[in-house]
Each structure stands twice: as structure tokens, then as C-alpha cells.
Design an enzyme around this catalytic site. Structure first.
Site, PDB file in Angstrom:
ATOM      1  CG  ASN A 114      -1.698   1.259   1.400  1.00  0.00           C
ATOM      2  OD1 ASN A 114      -1.826   2.041   0.450  1.00  0.00           O
ATOM      3  ND2 ASN A 114      -2.247   1.485   2.584  1.00  0.00           N
TER       4      ASN A 114
ATOM      5  CE  LYS B  79       0.322   3.362   4.764  1.00  0.00           C
ATOM      6  NZ  LYS B  79       0.157   3.512   6.185  1.00  0.00           N
TER       7      LYS B  79
ATOM      8  CG  HIS C 226      -5.865   1.967   4.881  1.00  0.00           C
ATOM      9  ND1 HIS C 226      -5.427   2.878   5.810  1.00  0.00           N
ATOM     10  CD2 HIS C 226      -4.865   1.064   4.735  1.00  0.00           C
ATOM     11  CE1 HIS C 226      -4.202   2.538   6.206  1.00  0.00           C
ATOM     12  NE2 HIS C 226      -3.844   1.441   5.568  1.00  0.00           N
TER      13      HIS C 226
ATOM     14  CD  GLU D 236      -2.923   5.433   6.563  1.00  0.00           C
ATOM     15  OE1 GLU D 236      -2.880   5.500   5.322  1.00  0.00           O
ATOM     16  OE2 GLU D 236      -2.028   4.895   7.240  1.00  0.00           O
TER      17      GLU D 236
ATOM     18  CD  GLU E  65      -3.828  -2.637   7.067  1.00  0.00           C
ATOM     19  OE1 GLU E  65      -2.693  -2.862   6.667  1.00  0.00           O
ATOM     20  OE2 GLU E  65      -4.452  -1.591   6.801  1.00  0.00           O
TER      21      GLU E  65
ATOM     22  N   GLY F  98       2.070   1.930  10.704  1.00  0.00           N
ATOM     23  CA  GLY F  98       3.020   3.026  10.574  1.00  0.00           C
ATOM     24  C   GLY F  98       3.682   3.424  11.888  1.00  0.00           C
TER      25      GLY F  98
ATOM     26  CB  SER G 174       4.814  -2.190  11.898  1.00  0.00           C
ATOM     27  OG  SER G 174       4.364  -0.861  12.132  1.00  0.00           O
TER      28      SER G 174
HETATM   29  C1  PEP Z   1      -0.935  -0.004   5.915  1.00  0.00           C
HETATM   30  O1  PEP Z   1      -1.008   1.199   5.721  1.00  0.00           O
HETATM   31  O2  PEP Z   1      -1.787  -0.732   5.428  1.00  0.00           O
HETATM   32  C2  PEP Z   1       0.167  -0.520   6.728  1.00  0.00           C
HETATM   33  C3  PEP Z   1       0.097  -1.738   7.156  1.00  0.00           C
HETATM   34  O3  PEP Z   1       1.211   0.353   6.957  1.00  0.00           O
HETATM   35  P1  PEP Z   1       2.603  -0.016   7.681  1.00  0.00           P
HETATM   36  O4  PEP Z   1       3.091  -1.317   7.085  1.00  0.00           O
HETATM   37  O5  PEP Z   1       3.504   1.126   7.363  1.00  0.00           O
HETATM   38  O6  PEP Z   1       2.317  -0.157   9.142  1.00  0.00           O
END
Ligand code: PEP
Length: 249
Positions: free
Chosen positions: A9, A11, A94, A96, A166, A172, A212
Site C-alpha cells: 500500500n 499510500k 483503510h 486512514e 490491520e 506506521g 508494520s
Molecule cells: C498499511 O497502511 O496498510 C500498513 C500496514 O502500513 P505499515 O506497514 O507502514 O504499518
């Protein structure tokens, strides 16, 4: 046997020029026939990325879609536009987008049905906040998100969907859920899918972990029986992504 799916992803990162360069870097690193590989990229990068990965094992994904077919929805992108540009997968829900753009579970249900109607493969995100985890409502919250997302979706269609669990506190932040924590929720999601659709369908649906995930922790996470892949943010923009895709080599 569910095939693993590793999706990046990106972003709101990478200009079209940078996106093509990143594809050139990652192309040789993400070859693994045991895994479906997806780059979910910003809308403006879709066409150059689709061109750059032509003839490779990389699938192109979008980070969002709108649930209407066309019309006066300034700034939005439809399923047909994505398909015509070469997109196969699309992320929805997501955290976000839920937080900053006020996407609701009802919106996600409409997006899921539209993507399935048009033949896009949805990656439906769900996950609890730290506060919800501490309140002991993690399972209830994730179950609610998914029950609403899947309302009116047939078992046959549900099989095509990818779910990304998630936990918001792990996105993040560098704070990964332990493999046991991630497996516990992914198992609870599979149990919910069994309640909704029966075990044949539930066993066919792929559930990713996201939060992460990196080259160091992916092996342990991906070894869990109910974790069928990863949705990767930060590490999808680096050569690390190749190590995650090749977690089993
Ligand atoms: C994401 O945005 O879906 C995500 C898992 O980000 P990160 O791997 O940076 O935590």
C-alpha cells in the site's frame, strides 16, 4: 490451500516518475510463484505502473474506488476507470480513509458490492484502535465492521474477497502485533466468516495481516495458519518488500 497474497500500500507516496523507478527496482526482487504480488498505488500512478509491470508477476491495485458508476462526483474514481487502466485489486476501508475521510462501514459495504459487481478483487481493511483493544472490544468491533461490509454479499462473491486485518495501533508505528495476537484476530475473522457463509467459503477467503510488517517479522506472522498474506505500508516502498514476498525462500 490458500495462496499467500502480499500487497504493498504505497499510500500518498511516489510521483508517476518515482513510481516507475520504484517498479524497476522492485521487479526483479518480487518474483515468487507461491505468492500473489500486488502494488496498490495512488490513482495517478496506476497507468504508468501498469505499463511498467506489464509481463511480470506484479498485479496492479488501487487504494480506493467510488461506489457510483459515473457522474457528478468530483475527484472520485470509478470501478470502470480502474479496470480500464489495468487494475485488478482495490483496497477499501483503510483506517486512514475511515479516520481522515470519514468513510463509514455502510460506504465500505457499497464499495465492496460495486467492486464485486465489476470484477475487481476487493481488499477490505478492518481493525481496532488501541483504546478498543484495551477496552476488550477488539473482536466485537472487527466483527461489526465486517458484518456490515459483507451485508448483501453472496457466498460465491465472498470467496473472491481478501480481508486485511490491520490493528490501527500497529499501522506506521513500528509496533507490530505479535504473531499470536494477529493470528487470534484472523482466526476470529475466519470464525465469523464461517457463521456467515459456512466453512467452505470461510476456508477459501484470504486474510492478510497489516501493521508494520517487515523483512524481520514477516516469516513468523506468515507461518500462522489463518494469516494468508500481508498488507504492507512503509516497507512496500523499499527493497525490503522483495524479502517479504520471498518470506518462504
Ligand atoms: C498499511 O497502511 O496498510 C500498513 C500496514 O502500513 P505499515 O506497514 O507502514 O504499518
Amino acid at each position: 490451500m490458500r495462496k499467500k497474497i502480499i500487497a504493498g500500500n504505497w499510500k500518498m507516496n511516489m510521483t508517476p516518475t518515482e513510481a516507475v523507478k520504484l517498479c524497476e527496482t522492485l521487479k526483479p526482487l518480487v518474483k515468487n510463484e507461491d505468492v500473489d504480488v500486488v502494488f496498490c498505488v495512488p490513482a495517478i500512478d496506476i497507468i504508468p505502473v501498469a505499463e511498467a509491470v506489464k509481463g511480470t508477476n506484479i498485479n496492479v491495485g488501487a487504494e480506493n474506488l467510488y461506489f457510483e458508476d459515473k457522474g457528478a462526483y468530483t475527484g472520485e474514481v470509478s470501478a470502470d476507470m480502474l479496470l480500464d487502466a489495468g487494475v485488478k485489486y482495490v483496497i477499501m476501508g483503510h483506517s486512514e480513509r475511515r479516520e481522515y475521510f470519514h468513510e463509514t462501514d455502510a460506504d465500505i459495504n457499497k464499495k465492496l458490492k460495486k467492486a464485486l459487481e465489476k470484477g475487481l478483487i476487493p481488499i477490505v481493511c478492518c481493525g481496532e484502535s488501541l483504546e478498543q483493544r484495551e477496552q476488550g472490544i477488539c473482536f466485537d468491533f472487527v466483527r461489526m465492521q465486517l458484518k456490515i461490509a459483507f451485508q448483501g454479499v453472496s457466498a460465491e462473491d465472498a470467496k473472491k474477497v481478501v480481508i486485511a486485518y490491520e490493528p490501527i495501533w500497529a499501522i506506521g508505528t513500528g509496533k507490530t502485533a505479535t504473531a499470536d495476537q494477529a493470528e487470534e484476530v484472523c482466526k476470529a475473522i475466519r470464525d465469523l466468516l464461517t457463521e456467515l457463509y459456512g466453512s467452505d467459503t470461510a476456508e477459501a477467503i484470504r486474510i492478510q495481516y497489516g501493521g508494520s510488517m517487515n523483512a524481520g517479522n514477516c516469516k513468523e506472522l506468515l507461518a500462522k495458519p489463518n494469516i494468508d498474506g500481508g498488507l504492507i505500508g512503509g516497507a512496500s516502498l523499499k527493497p525490503d518488500f522483495g524479502s517479504i514476498v520471498n518470506y518462504n525462500k
